[in-house]
Design a protein around this motif. Sequence first.
Motif, mmCIF file in Angstrom:
data_model
loop_
_atom_site.group_PDB
_atom_site.id
_atom_site.type_symbol
_atom_site.label_atom_id
_atom_site.label_comp_id
_atom_site.label_asym_id
_atom_site.label_seq_id
_atom_site.Cartn_x
_atom_site.Cartn_y
_atom_site.Cartn_z
ATOM 1 N N VAL A 37 -18.926 3.517 1.480
ATOM 2 C CA VAL A 37 -17.974 2.520 1.217
ATOM 3 C C VAL A 37 -16.722 3.132 0.763
ATOM 4 N N TYR A 38 -15.568 2.537 1.337
ATOM 5 C CA TYR A 38 -14.240 3.047 1.050
ATOM 6 C C TYR A 38 -13.494 1.801 0.405
ATOM 7 N N GLU A 39 -13.005 2.257 -0.844
ATOM 8 C CA GLU A 39 -11.970 1.295 -1.106
ATOM 9 C C GLU A 39 -10.344 1.715 -1.150
ATOM 10 N N LEU A 40 -9.757 1.007 -0.098
ATOM 11 C CA LEU A 40 -8.489 1.260 -0.027
ATOM 12 C C LEU A 40 -7.475 0.983 -1.001
ATOM 13 N N VAL A 41 -6.596 1.979 -1.658
ATOM 14 C CA VAL A 41 -5.601 1.502 -2.643
ATOM 15 C C VAL A 41 -4.437 2.147 -2.354
ATOM 16 N N ARG A 42 -3.342 1.643 -3.180
ATOM 17 C CA ARG A 42 -1.930 1.935 -3.043
ATOM 18 C C ARG A 42 -1.800 2.929 -4.081
ATOM 19 N N PRO A 43 -1.211 4.034 -3.974
ATOM 20 C CA PRO A 43 -0.957 5.140 -5.130
ATOM 21 C C PRO A 43 -0.461 4.457 -6.257
ATOM 22 N N ALA A 44 -1.096 5.242 -7.445
ATOM 23 C CA ALA A 44 -0.773 4.475 -8.758
ATOM 24 C C ALA A 44 0.755 4.700 -9.164
ATOM 25 N N ASP A 60 -0.087 5.820 1.090
ATOM 26 C CA ASP A 60 1.291 5.307 0.580
ATOM 27 C C ASP A 60 1.935 4.274 1.161
ATOM 28 N N ARG A 61 1.608 3.877 2.418
ATOM 29 C CA ARG A 61 2.064 2.762 3.089
ATOM 30 C C ARG A 61 0.983 1.549 3.434
ATOM 31 N N LEU A 62 -0.069 1.750 2.466
ATOM 32 C CA LEU A 62 -0.901 0.668 2.578
ATOM 33 C C LEU A 62 -0.457 -0.614 1.930
ATOM 34 N N PRO A 63 -0.156 -1.760 2.915
ATOM 35 C CA PRO A 63 0.055 -3.051 2.458
ATOM 36 C C PRO A 63 -0.452 -3.684 1.277
ATOM 37 N N ARG A 64 0.063 -4.209 0.285
ATOM 38 C CA ARG A 64 -0.240 -4.501 -0.995
ATOM 39 C C ARG A 64 -1.360 -5.687 -0.575
ATOM 40 N N MET A 83 -1.180 2.477 20.690
ATOM 41 C CA MET A 83 -1.730 1.454 19.828
ATOM 42 C C MET A 83 -1.611 1.821 18.247
ATOM 43 N N VAL A 84 -1.086 3.281 18.019
ATOM 44 C CA VAL A 84 -0.607 3.575 16.743
ATOM 45 C C VAL A 84 0.419 3.011 16.269
ATOM 46 N N ARG A 85 0.360 2.368 15.197
ATOM 47 C CA ARG A 85 1.545 1.673 14.544
ATOM 48 C C ARG A 85 2.127 2.483 13.570
ATOM 49 N N ARG A 86 3.584 2.511 13.421
ATOM 50 C CA ARG A 86 4.076 3.059 12.520
ATOM 51 C C ARG A 86 4.565 2.488 11.106
#
Length: 433
Positions: A426-433, A188-192, A335-338
């Motif tokens: 391989v992981y592809e990081l995505v924002r929710p549709a 949900d909070r993945l930067p664009r 080190m964990v960021r919010r």
Amino acid sequence: MAPLFDILFPILLLALLVASQIFWIRRIREAGRKWIPNRAWRVTLEVLFTIYAFLWVYNAVPAWWAHPRSPVSLTAIDALVGGPFAWWVFGSGIGFLFVLVLRLPWYIFRLLRWLYRMPGRVVAWVRTRTRPVAMAVPDPAEAVIPSRRNFLLQAATAVGVVPFVGSFYGLVFERTDVQTTHYRVAFDRLPRGFHGFRIAQISDLHIGPFMSAAEIRRVAEMANRLKPDLILLTGDYVTWDASTQGAVVGALSVLRAPYGVIGTLGNHEQWTHTEASITRLFQEQGTMILRQQNATLRAGGDELNLIGVDYESRHHMGRHTEGMVRKYLTAIEPMVRRDTVNILMSHNPNTFDRAAALGIDLSLAGHTHGGQVTMEFISPDISPSRFVTPYVVGWFEKPGGKLYVNRGIGTIGVPMRIGAPPEITVYELVRPA
């Protein structure tokens, strides 16, 4: 005081080893006497015993007091001696367990029959002390038992041969059948700026004769062809021999990605006391090793937080107590960021509960080899790794975070894989549709 399991497990393992060797040696002798003429059989038996004794002396005796030095390429002696020995020990041990389980109903039947007949036997014994014994008349029903018993026992032995076939396949084929798995992971909070960002994970290389420097270089080139933005390494580059660290780092030097190669360390770096030296070797070739550290990844004006920790455990493994902690991940709490996605590289998947509680979005682990030798096609619970973690392979999720446990590349113990082929993820990081 050591846990009871640590005391009983070696004893049970030794008992299984001895019993399995006795069982299969007897089966081979019976088959030889049946199919080979007497004089030829005696010569064959002597040759087989000589080979058998040599395999044990060459492979088991040096390892009894120390781990021998390990070559970083497959030598003739490993191919002709080490591999067959591992195949025989594993196949005979698991095959004997199969036979034992299949014969168990017969043993239970014999016990119940013995208990059922016990009162009559006692009465008969008393009568023999008070009157002459009449000639016993054979029971026709008893004649059926030996043939039925022999069929069941022979069928169980035939099933016990299956692990020999499976272990041969795991040694020769599945061990080197590196697979690539691809996943889209939504946050949900993945930067664009990181939408569509691709990460490749490689874990548990365990360089040695059955995972040579050349094989590791081949795996690295496979990872390059996947064209990830970032490559992550999650520990266990060496096995027991500290002198192999240079070769594995050199083999991985061909890795290339726009955001570089970043790694963390595993328990075998701790056990071989190579943490500082292998970190230095990696840094000299441009690979960053995170040890209770974080790194910020930037795409335009957006950031992603990557954290790496050394191997941590709350339970010792045999005599190894390195990396033991009372509470997981205490060093990385600040080190964990919010404000962005946090990705943790932790060799041990058992840190996941604590990572999720801290709000770490994605944990990437290895350590288990996916079970390495599993029989999960029979039951999902039949995997040696379940003795040390509930997180054996694949995806896990709980409130606060996700975990993926990579199957790794190399092997340990026996140079084979069954039901757990090596893997690049391989992981592809995505924002929710």
